[in-house]
Write a protein that holds these residues in place. Structure first.
Motif, PDB file in Angstrom:
ATOM      1  N   UNK A 159      38.001  47.446  34.968  1.00 26.01           N
ATOM      2  CA  UNK A 159      37.595  46.617  36.096  1.00 26.01           C
ATOM      3  C   UNK A 159      36.185  46.049  35.903  1.00 26.01           C
ATOM      4  N   UNK A 160      35.273  46.913  35.460  1.00 22.23           N
ATOM      5  CA  UNK A 160      33.883  46.492  35.326  1.00 22.23           C
ATOM      6  C   UNK A 160      33.753  45.330  34.343  1.00 22.23           C
ATOM      7  N   UNK A 161      34.341  45.493  33.148  1.00 22.56           N
ATOM      8  CA  UNK A 161      34.252  44.453  32.137  1.00 22.56           C
ATOM      9  C   UNK A 161      34.822  43.140  32.667  1.00 22.56           C
ATOM     10  N   UNK A 162      35.919  43.240  33.419  1.00 18.33           N
ATOM     11  CA  UNK A 162      36.549  42.032  33.914  1.00 18.33           C
ATOM     12  C   UNK A 162      35.687  41.353  34.969  1.00 18.33           C
ATOM     13  N   UNK A 163      35.026  42.134  35.784  1.00 21.88           N
ATOM     14  CA  UNK A 163      34.131  41.514  36.755  1.00 21.88           C
ATOM     15  C   UNK A 163      32.935  40.872  36.069  1.00 21.88           C
ATOM     16  N   UNK A 164      32.448  41.499  34.992  1.00 20.41           N
ATOM     17  CA  UNK A 164      31.381  40.863  34.225  1.00 20.41           C
ATOM     18  C   UNK A 164      31.853  39.512  33.718  1.00 20.41           C
ATOM     19  N   UNK A 165      33.072  39.470  33.206  1.00 17.49           N
ATOM     20  CA  UNK A 165      33.627  38.221  32.690  1.00 17.49           C
ATOM     21  C   UNK A 165      33.704  37.162  33.791  1.00 17.49           C
ATOM     22  N   UNK A 166      34.243  37.547  34.940  1.00 21.73           N
ATOM     23  CA  UNK A 166      34.415  36.588  36.026  1.00 21.73           C
ATOM     24  C   UNK A 166      33.062  36.038  36.475  1.00 21.73           C
ATOM     25  N   UNK A 167      32.091  36.947  36.619  1.00 29.47           N
ATOM     26  CA  UNK A 167      30.774  36.491  37.049  1.00 29.47           C
ATOM     27  C   UNK A 167      30.110  35.633  35.979  1.00 29.47           C
ATOM     28  N   UNK A 168      30.374  35.951  34.711  1.00 25.86           N
ATOM     29  CA  UNK A 168      29.821  35.130  33.628  1.00 25.86           C
ATOM     30  C   UNK A 168      30.387  33.719  33.717  1.00 25.86           C
ATOM     31  N   UNK A 169      31.689  33.617  33.967  1.00 29.20           N
ATOM     32  CA  UNK A 169      32.334  32.309  34.132  1.00 29.20           C
ATOM     33  C   UNK A 169      31.667  31.541  35.261  1.00 29.20           C
ATOM     34  N   UNK A 170      31.487  32.257  36.361  1.00 26.37           N
ATOM     35  CA  UNK A 170      30.909  31.651  37.555  1.00 26.37           C
ATOM     36  C   UNK A 170      29.494  31.155  37.269  1.00 26.37           C
ATOM     37  N   UNK A 171      28.694  32.033  36.663  1.00 24.78           N
ATOM     38  CA  UNK A 171      27.308  31.668  36.366  1.00 24.78           C
ATOM     39  C   UNK A 171      27.267  30.527  35.357  1.00 24.78           C
ATOM     40  N   UNK A 172      28.207  30.530  34.419  1.00 29.20           N
ATOM     41  CA  UNK A 172      28.198  29.512  33.366  1.00 29.20           C
ATOM     42  C   UNK A 172      28.448  28.125  33.938  1.00 29.20           C
TER      43      UNK A 172
END
Lengths: 321, 499
Positions: free
Chosen positions: B353-366
């Motif tokens: 879950x944690x890694x996936x949330x990092x990914x989602x937030x990275x997408x968002x920030x990007x």
């Protein structure tokens, strides 16, 4: 100053070249991957290449090179036609790339002539039904009146494996539907979970996670022993002729290679498949490393080819218009 | 769940990780801008860099790339009528006419805002959908995909100013889509024995030809510079501000575009290109005052850009939950996941879950970060459109052809791009719409395959399809889409008579 450096290095290079004129390899070796980056063949080569380079002497690089197209034919043809100097080899889908010839389709290469360096991976196939169905054994499946297999398209190994299983289980007379055309094995397995069809064949690595999660149920696996607990092999279920059905990934070069070069490649291959660094990378990439040396690979290929030849009549396109 | 979001956010805010994110964003924008290079190439290039990284760092880097490419790609679409990546193709239809009017700043401002907001909405939708990801995938089968493609094709009626010419373009698109090996029927179609055509024409060289090269041919004939009005020094910041405002003025378009992007993104193998076209045609069909569409309506830029950034969120669902990559980009990303010990499957969403949330937030920030980068550089980028054609045309043609080659290292793609360049110019010259060709080309294969699969799975008895809920819903939408023009015409006539 600069010019002298250049001249010096050129001289050194020439000297080096003349010394090594006959020693293979003295330039980079490329391994042709006949698919786009991202798939199982790509992953296998990328895990294998760095250590293979080390064992080839460490002076040269081994470069993975993706040549996708025409279901793997473009890349394989490229290897087949390459100079047999050992600098271009490829990863071969067995029996996938032998299928066109068995099916009587045009292919510009002939795997029977190629020079085998060694097999990296081998995978058993597994027969699957939906986890929510009542079918718990091969015999249950045979009792069904309407069978629909989800599968990838004509010319793919999965469809061929499905047809062979259907034939061996005596299902052909029930006119099963081959719901082909899913873009990959995962797609066809999800379609099975969804209920587009009621059975499917798949290489065990693609299917394992769905079996673990309970979405799919495994009925039987090919090969001599079952890696899945509580699931029989086809031989145990009474269909021993299906034991040799598998999917292999092997390295091969063009026909008529210099025996000295083949020897170097095969030796490096045999060392690489035992190298802990490679095995570590392979484990990370979820590969099923079951190595064979060059001669054994050639033999295994021959058997596999004969096996598919035997079922040739069952391998016509079920959905031809 | 919110805990995970916060821990993921604080992870991203860490200096080193922020650096990886920015690296991904910069690479993504640049690869997006150059036609032919896209997310897939960028990920392939950065992949070896991630060998020594933690899984979260790797996903941050790749999330940066994926969030940024389509924003970079919109710039080329707007300024040069060349989609930087395939999902930007629909942005050309109104983005480029705006540029020709000297309003490139407006288009860029609107595109970037729509992309960023769309990306944020897409990420939020993804977070909400994650718990039910599996049911969503299992909801859509071949009958539903068939109807979805049909729904997209009905949009052709709205997208063609002259219906007959529009349909001719569409037939051409369907025909081009037939070329190649059909693995269901087991036959090769219209390949003429040419190896290159075995896999069909890939969409990127076709788009490069139809838009970029055709446009350069047209410019060559017309002469002058791309921007017809305004001068190099006066454009820039003011225009982009206006564009940002106009994006918020049409917030409904952003919302519908993001929703379409998220939903279509979940369909494996369809992805951003279809999403942006559907979003464009949906906006076209549902808008009042459609006269300006195709001539430089800012809504025509907002709709596809919102959806092609929102689609990343949707596309992650089949990739993460089932290991089904929806595109070349996602296939490579899948490779990154596996390399870092994350085996996609139903369990991944819970286990990592944690890694996936990092990914989602990275997408968002990007999406937000790349938006800011583009806005800051917009005034310099726009100057491209004031360059004299004698310099611009050769440069763009060379970049386009190199881009076409770089995609698969195939010389066949270069010839295809050149061929479609000439075709695109001829279509423009004789007034046939290119948009209907592209829509039909993108949707034709999807429709055909799922039509045959549906026939097979129901054993030829299509009445069984009415038992499939999404099929029935989509069929209803098709009927509405086809009847709506007639009804609105009839209504107009009625009110006309009264008046």
């Amino acid at each position: 100053m600069k010019l002298t450096t250049k001249i010096l290095s050129l001289l050194l290079l020439a000297f080096g070249l003349s010394l090594n004129a006959h020693a293979f390899p003295d330039e980079d070796v490329s391994i042709v991957i006949p698919y786009s980056p991202g798939g199982g063949f790509d992953r296998a080569v990328r895990a294998f290449a760095p250590q293979f380079g080390e064992h080839l002497g460490g002076e040269v690089n081994v470069l993975p090179r993706n040549v996708p197209g025409a279901g793997g034919r473009r890349g394989t043809t490229m290897v087949y036609r390459a100079d047999p100097d050992g600098y271009t080899i490829g990863i071969i889908n067995l029996p996938g790339f032998a299928l066109p010839r068995i099916l009587g389709e045009p292919a510009e290469y002939d795997l029977r002539e190629m020079t085998w360096i060694g097999r990296i991976e081998a995978q058993a196939y597994v027969l699957l039904v939906s986890g929510s169905s009542d079918i718990t054994s091969v015999e249950d499946l045979r009792q069904l009146d309407e069978i629909t297999f989800t599968s990838t398209g004509y010319g793919s190994t999965v469809l061929a494996a499905t047809q062979i299983v259907a034939s061996a289980l005596g299902l052909q007379k029930k006119n099963p539907i081959y719901l082909a055309g899913y873009s990959g094995t995962s797609d066809s397995l999800v379609a099975l979970v969804r209920g587009d069809g009621n059975a499917a064949m798949a290489p065990i690595s693609s299917a394992a996670k769905y079996v673990e999660s309970g979405d799919l149920r495994a009925l039987a696996v090919t090969g001599d022993s079952s890696p899945l607990e509580g699931v029989p092999t086809f031989a145990e279920a009474g269909y021993s002729e299906l034991t040799p059905l598998d999917l292999q990934r092997a390295l091969a070069g063009p026909p008529d290679m210099d025996p000295e070069v083949v020897k170097v490649l095969r030796e490096a291959f045999d060392k690489t498949v035992k190298d802990p660094k490679f095995l570590d990378a392979a484990q990370k990439a979820r590969m099923d490393v079951v190595p064979l040396d060059g001669d054994a690979t050639a033999k295994s290929f021959k058997e596999s080819f004969e096996f598919y030849e035997k079922f040739k009549a069952d391998l016509r396109n079920p959905n031809a218009l | 769940m919110f805990d995970s979001v916060f821990t993921a956010a604080s992870y991203l805010a860490d200096g080193m990780n922020l650096l990886f994110l920015l690296l991904g964003v910069v690479v993504g924008v640049v690869f997006g801008i150059i036609p032919g290079l896209g997310g897939a190439t960028a990920i392939a290039l950065l992949l070896p860099l991630t060998f020594g990284m933690q899984a979260e760092q790797a996903t941050t880097l790749m999330g940066g790339v994926m969030g940024a490419v389509t924003i970079g790609g919109s710039i080329t679409a707007i300024l040069l009528n060349t989609p930087g990546t395939a999902p930007n193709a629909a942005t050309c239809f109104d983005g480029y006419p705006l540029t020709r009017k000297g309003k490139a700043g407006v288009a860029i401002g609107a595109a970037v805002t729509a992309s960023s907001v769309g990306g944020v909405i897409g990420a939020l939708i993804l977070i909400m959908l994650l718990p039910v990801a599996k049911s969503i995938i299992l909801f859509f089968g071949p009958p539903a995909y068939f109807m979805l493609a049909l729904l997209g094709l009905t949009a052709l009626t709205a997208a063609s100013s002259n219906l007959l010419r529009g349909l001719i373009g569409a037939c051409l698109g369907l025909f081009i889509g037939f070329v190649g090996y059909d693995d269901l029927g087991g036959v090769t179609r219209y390949t003429g024995g040419i190896d290159y055509l075995w896999d069909g024409l890939s969409i990127v060289p076709v788009l490069i030809g139809l838009f970029a090269i055709a446009e350069m041919l047209k410019l060559y004939v017309d002469g002058g510079t791309i921007a017809k009005s305004g001068d190099m020094d006066s454009v820039g910041v003011s225009g982009t501000l206006e564009g940002i405002k106009s994006a918020f003025r049409h917030f409904k378009v952003i919302l519908s575009g993001s929703a379409i992007g998220s939903v279509i993104g979940t369909v494996p193998g369809v992805g951003g290109t279809v999403a942006s076209f559907l979003s464009y045609t949906f906006t076209l069909q549902t808008s009042k005052n459609k006269e300006e569409f195709g001539k430089g309506d800012v809504r025509g830029v907002i709709a596809p850009e919102a959806s092609n950034n929102a689609k990343d969120g949707g596309a992650l669902i089949p990739t993460l939950a089932f290991g089904i990559p929806g595109s070349a980009e996602m296939a490579l990303f899948l490779g990154v996941l596996v390399l870092h010990g994350m085996d996609p499957g139903p369990m991944l969403l819970l286990e990592r879950e944690f890694t996936i949330f990092v990914l989602i937030l990275a997408l968002l920030a990007a999406t937000v970060a790349s938006g800011i980068i583009v806005l800051l550089t917009a005034r310099y980028l726009i100057k491209v459109t004031y360059i004299d054609t004698s310099i611009l045309i050769p440069s763009v043609i060379v970049i386009s052809l190199v881009g076409a080659y770089a995609l698969h290292n195939s010389i066949g793609d270069v010839f295809a791009a050149a061929f479609f360049g000439v075709l695109g110019y001829l279509m423009h010259r004789f007034d046939y719409p290119r948009i209907t060709l592209v829509i039909a080309l993108v949707l034709g294969g999807l429709m055909e395959r799922n039509y045959f699969q549906t026939s097979l799975m129901y054993r030829g008895d299509w009445s069984k399809a009415f038992g499939d809920t999404p099929f029935v819903i989509l069929l209803g939408l098709v009927v509405v889409a086809l009847l709506m023009p007639m009804i609105s015409k009839a209504l107009k006539r009625k009110t006309g008579q009264k008046a």
